[in-house]
Design a protein around this motif. Structure first.
Motif, PDB file in Angstrom:
ATOM      1  N   HIS A 154       0.810  -1.228   0.000  1.00  0.00           N
ATOM      2  CA  HIS A 154       0.000   0.000   0.000  1.00  0.00           C
ATOM      3  C   HIS A 154       0.841   1.274   0.000  1.00  0.00           C
ATOM      4  O   HIS A 154       2.024   1.262   0.327  1.00  0.00           O
ATOM      5  CB  HIS A 154      -0.886   0.035   1.241  1.00  0.00           C
ATOM      6  N   VAL A 155       0.140   2.358  -0.288  1.00  0.00           N
ATOM      7  CA  VAL A 155       0.747   3.686  -0.195  1.00  0.00           C
ATOM      8  C   VAL A 155      -0.338   4.669   0.256  1.00  0.00           C
ATOM      9  O   VAL A 155      -1.523   4.469  -0.059  1.00  0.00           O
ATOM     10  CB  VAL A 155       1.328   4.107  -1.573  1.00  0.00           C
ATOM     11  N   TYR A 156       0.050   5.664   1.030  1.00  0.00           N
ATOM     12  CA  TYR A 156      -0.788   6.864   1.164  1.00  0.00           C
ATOM     13  C   TYR A 156      -0.111   7.900   0.275  1.00  0.00           C
ATOM     14  O   TYR A 156       0.934   8.452   0.656  1.00  0.00           O
ATOM     15  CB  TYR A 156      -0.853   7.358   2.617  1.00  0.00           C
ATOM     16  N   LEU A 157      -0.651   8.108  -0.903  1.00  0.00           N
ATOM     17  CA  LEU A 157      -0.045   9.061  -1.832  1.00  0.00           C
ATOM     18  C   LEU A 157       0.027  10.436  -1.156  1.00  0.00           C
ATOM     19  O   LEU A 157      -0.833  10.758  -0.321  1.00  0.00           O
ATOM     20  CB  LEU A 157      -0.871   9.129  -3.122  1.00  0.00           C
TER      21      LEU A 157
ATOM     22  N   HIS B  93     -10.404   3.227  18.092  1.00  0.00           N
ATOM     23  CA  HIS B  93      -9.596   2.958  19.296  1.00  0.00           C
ATOM     24  C   HIS B  93      -8.117   2.733  18.973  1.00  0.00           C
ATOM     25  O   HIS B  93      -7.519   1.762  19.410  1.00  0.00           O
ATOM     26  CB  HIS B  93     -10.132   1.719  20.047  1.00  0.00           C
ATOM     27  N   GLU B  94      -7.526   3.606  18.170  1.00  0.00           N
ATOM     28  CA  GLU B  94      -6.078   3.521  17.965  1.00  0.00           C
ATOM     29  C   GLU B  94      -5.400   3.743  19.314  1.00  0.00           C
ATOM     30  O   GLU B  94      -5.758   4.673  20.031  1.00  0.00           O
ATOM     31  CB  GLU B  94      -5.598   4.612  16.992  1.00  0.00           C
ATOM     32  N   PRO B  95      -4.394   2.924  19.682  1.00  0.00           N
ATOM     33  CA  PRO B  95      -3.773   3.092  20.998  1.00  0.00           C
ATOM     34  C   PRO B  95      -2.943   4.368  21.068  1.00  0.00           C
ATOM     35  O   PRO B  95      -2.376   4.798  20.063  1.00  0.00           O
ATOM     36  CB  PRO B  95      -2.885   1.852  21.136  1.00  0.00           C
ATOM     37  N   SER B  96      -2.861   4.934  22.209  1.00  0.00           N
ATOM     38  CA  SER B  96      -2.037   6.106  22.571  1.00  0.00           C
ATOM     39  C   SER B  96      -1.898   7.124  21.437  1.00  0.00           C
ATOM     40  O   SER B  96      -0.798   7.433  21.001  1.00  0.00           O
ATOM     41  CB  SER B  96      -0.659   5.654  23.056  1.00  0.00           C
ATOM     42  N   GLY B  97      -3.039   7.604  20.976  1.00  0.00           N
ATOM     43  CA  GLY B  97      -2.999   8.703  20.015  1.00  0.00           C
ATOM     44  C   GLY B  97      -2.530   8.330  18.631  1.00  0.00           C
ATOM     45  O   GLY B  97      -2.075   9.178  17.873  1.00  0.00           O
ATOM     46  N   GLY B  98      -2.597   7.074  18.269  1.00  0.00           N
ATOM     47  CA  GLY B  98      -2.276   6.672  16.900  1.00  0.00           C
ATOM     48  C   GLY B  98      -0.918   6.001  16.811  1.00  0.00           C
ATOM     49  O   GLY B  98      -0.171   5.915  17.771  1.00  0.00           O
ATOM     50  N   ARG B  99      -0.639   5.513  15.586  1.00  0.00           N
ATOM     51  CA  ARG B  99       0.619   4.807  15.359  1.00  0.00           C
ATOM     52  C   ARG B  99       1.601   5.703  14.627  1.00  0.00           C
ATOM     53  O   ARG B  99       1.195   6.483  13.770  1.00  0.00           O
ATOM     54  CB  ARG B  99       0.361   3.575  14.486  1.00  0.00           C
ATOM     55  N   PRO B 100       2.901   5.569  14.933  1.00  0.00           N
ATOM     56  CA  PRO B 100       3.872   6.395  14.204  1.00  0.00           C
ATOM     57  C   PRO B 100       3.844   6.083  12.703  1.00  0.00           C
ATOM     58  O   PRO B 100       3.738   4.910  12.320  1.00  0.00           O
ATOM     59  CB  PRO B 100       5.225   5.978  14.800  1.00  0.00           C
ATOM     60  N   VAL B 101       3.863   7.122  11.898  1.00  0.00           N
ATOM     61  CA  VAL B 101       3.978   6.926  10.439  1.00  0.00           C
ATOM     62  C   VAL B 101       5.060   7.856   9.915  1.00  0.00           C
ATOM     63  O   VAL B 101       5.345   8.879  10.521  1.00  0.00           O
ATOM     64  CB  VAL B 101       2.680   7.267   9.657  1.00  0.00           C
ATOM     65  N   GLY B 102       5.614   7.492   8.765  1.00  0.00           N
ATOM     66  CA  GLY B 102       6.666   8.320   8.185  1.00  0.00           C
ATOM     67  C   GLY B 102       6.808   8.005   6.715  1.00  0.00           C
ATOM     68  O   GLY B 102       5.870   7.488   6.078  1.00  0.00           O
ATOM     69  N   ALA B 103       7.993   8.253   6.207  1.00  0.00           N
ATOM     70  CA  ALA B 103       8.248   8.184   4.772  1.00  0.00           C
ATOM     71  C   ALA B 103       7.837   6.853   4.141  1.00  0.00           C
ATOM     72  O   ALA B 103       7.438   6.805   2.978  1.00  0.00           O
ATOM     73  CB  ALA B 103       9.729   8.452   4.518  1.00  0.00           C
ATOM     74  N   GLN B 104       7.928   5.750   4.909  1.00  0.00           N
ATOM     75  CA  GLN B 104       7.533   4.434   4.366  1.00  0.00           C
ATOM     76  C   GLN B 104       6.123   4.471   3.796  1.00  0.00           C
ATOM     77  O   GLN B 104       5.783   3.702   2.912  1.00  0.00           O
ATOM     78  CB  GLN B 104       7.516   3.381   5.490  1.00  0.00           C
ATOM     79  N   TYR B 105       5.286   5.318   4.376  1.00  0.00           N
ATOM     80  CA  TYR B 105       3.870   5.316   4.002  1.00  0.00           C
ATOM     81  C   TYR B 105       3.593   6.116   2.733  1.00  0.00           C
ATOM     82  O   TYR B 105       2.541   5.956   2.140  1.00  0.00           O
ATOM     83  CB  TYR B 105       3.010   5.852   5.163  1.00  0.00           C
ATOM     84  N   TRP B 106       4.517   7.012   2.341  1.00  0.00           N
ATOM     85  CA  TRP B 106       4.200   7.821   1.152  1.00  0.00           C
ATOM     86  C   TRP B 106       5.334   7.957   0.147  1.00  0.00           C
ATOM     87  O   TRP B 106       5.062   8.209  -1.021  1.00  0.00           O
ATOM     88  CB  TRP B 106       3.666   9.216   1.524  1.00  0.00           C
ATOM     89  N   GLN B 107       6.573   7.753   0.551  1.00  0.00           N
ATOM     90  CA  GLN B 107       7.647   8.042  -0.420  1.00  0.00           C
ATOM     91  C   GLN B 107       7.976   6.829  -1.289  1.00  0.00           C
ATOM     92  O   GLN B 107       8.228   5.740  -0.764  1.00  0.00           O
ATOM     93  CB  GLN B 107       8.896   8.507   0.312  1.00  0.00           C
ATOM     94  N   ARG B 108       8.028   7.086  -2.582  1.00  0.00           N
ATOM     95  CA  ARG B 108       8.276   5.967  -3.507  1.00  0.00           C
ATOM     96  C   ARG B 108       9.662   5.369  -3.306  1.00  0.00           C
ATOM     97  O   ARG B 108       9.842   4.154  -3.427  1.00  0.00           O
ATOM     98  CB  ARG B 108       8.097   6.442  -4.947  1.00  0.00           C
ATOM     99  N   ASP B 109      10.652   6.189  -3.010  1.00  0.00           N
ATOM    100  CA  ASP B 109      12.003   5.649  -2.798  1.00  0.00           C
ATOM    101  C   ASP B 109      12.016   4.638  -1.656  1.00  0.00           C
ATOM    102  O   ASP B 109      12.772   3.671  -1.674  1.00  0.00           O
ATOM    103  CB  ASP B 109      12.978   6.786  -2.442  1.00  0.00           C
TER     104      ASP B 109
END
Ligand code: 5CU
Length: 377
Positions: free
Chosen positions: A13-16, A49-65
């Motif tokens: 998956h990707v979040y564009l 009910h995401e725990p403790s304010g959500g999960r960490p996200v970063g470049a893995q979720y949107w960057q093509r590289d």
């Protein structure tokens, strides 16, 4: 030296960036929040009910590289990338229709400008587009979006959730959409988001385990079963549907389903075939994490030939309808490690299926995806 196997990831998956920005702009779930206006501290809130304010996200979720680096790390040659849940489900129809067209074009660009697969004219990235499947959308808007996807050369299908336009996948209003998808030879990737039931039969906190391990696959099971019971697979005999998470519980429950249908004239009169026939009409990712489960699914698919009147529209070698997937960027390693256990477990599961020949394993790893998505050199 053994030839390197071609591995194609059909569940990734990707979040564009356009979609991630939409999530950042929101004040209610689904959303991305930033504690300190700093990308590294962003958190994703998409499930209840995401725990403790959500999960960490970063470049893995949107960057093509990052996608390509992940693929290289795990020996994955090609990926058929799809937008991650919850897609456009939360938007009003006017916004959903506009952003669907934009995201489909964004994904086409993401794939088109990806590197070539060594020595071939194929790219390393292809994609599943998406439709604005929300209440009050018009059929003509949905059909225009199917048409757009079918004209974007790097999009080979579309990812779809389980709600349809609010009334499920068995909603008769979707018939023209199934017809258009079938005509365009696009593959529908059916994927869950909502899970089934919040906390029935108990109150103890179990984090994300119940919704992800059981709720997601059960949701897919119910959605595809409804579609089968509606007779859609008879009305659209060439429709291609790829089920997330190896079809959830559908293969395991297919004989029980057949028996229940047999005892219920309302449904039995709607269907041309025994329920077990339709198991062989579908495609399945191999995101099951265990060899025994994969072997079982392939045998349930292969059995469909016994229920096929002409022996044509089902395969006797069930593994031909199964394809490797990773679920990247979800399920990252909990501690620094070179490879992701969520990936190596699925690769080991394919390798460990005792009844599959090397040729069948090669098919599940990559060859079957090349055939389904018509990615011939
Ligand atoms: O971990 C998760 O929440 C998910 C999700 O939302 N979607 C998915 O495809 N896999 C895992």
């Amino acid at each position: 030296m053994a030839a390197r196997r071609l591995i194609v990831d059909v569940h990734t998956h990707v979040y564009l960036p356009r979609y991630a920005n939409l999530l950042r702009s929101r004040t209610s779930v689904p959303r991305i929040v930033s504690a300190a206006n700093n990308e590294d501290s962003e958190r994703l809130l998409i499930l209840d009910h995401e725990p403790s304010g959500g999960r960490p996200v970063g470049a893995q979720y949107w960057q093509r590289d990052e996608k390509l680096k992940f693929m290289d790390m795990h020996g994955i040659s090609m990926s058929i990338v799809s937008s991650a849940n919850p897609w456009l489900d939360f938007l009003p129809a006017s916004e959903a229709s506009k952003i669907a067209l934009e995201l489909n074009q964004d994904l086409e660009d993401y794939c088109e400008t990806s590197p070539n697969l060594n020595g071939t004219r194929l790219q390393r990235l292809y994609g599943f587009g998406l439709l604005p499947l929300v209440p009050e959308i018009t059929t003509s808007t949905l059909l225009e979006t199917v048409q757009q996807i079918s004209q974007l050369p790097h999009l080979k299908g579309l990812i779809m959730g389980t709600k349809g336009v609010g009334k499920g996948l068995d909603d008769p209003a979707l018939d023209p959409v199934w017809a258009a998808i079938e005509r365009a030879k696009l593959t529908v990737f059916l994927h869950p988001h909502y899970g089934v039931g919040g906390n029935p039969w108990g109150e103890v906190e179990n984090g994300h385990v119940l919704p992800l391990a059981l709720g997601f696959p059960f949701e897919t099971t119910i959605a595809i079963t409804r579609l089968i019971l509606s007779g859609a697979l008879d009305r659209f005999p060439s429709l291609r549907i790829l089920l997330a998470h190896s079809g959830g519980a559908l293969p395991q429950l297919s004989s029980r389903l057949a028996s229940c249908i047999h005892h219920d004239p309302l449904v039995a009169s709607r269907l041309n075939h025994d329920a077990r026939y339709y198991i062989g009409r579908l495609y399945y990712d191999a995101v099951a994490y265990g060899s025994e489960e994969l072997e079982f699914v392939s045998s349930a698919i292969g059995r469909a030939i016994n229920y096929s009147p002409d022996g044509k529209s089902a395969v006797d070698i069930g593994s031909r309808r199964m394809m490797f997937g990773t679920d990247h960027p979800f399920f990252p390693p909990l501690s620094a490690t070179e490879k992701w256990p969520s990936v190596t477990e699925n690769l080991d599961a394919i390798e460990g299926v005792q009844t599959w020949s090397d040729g069948e394993k090669d098919g599940v790893l990559g060859g079957n995806a090349l055939t389904l998505f018509d990615l011939q050199e």
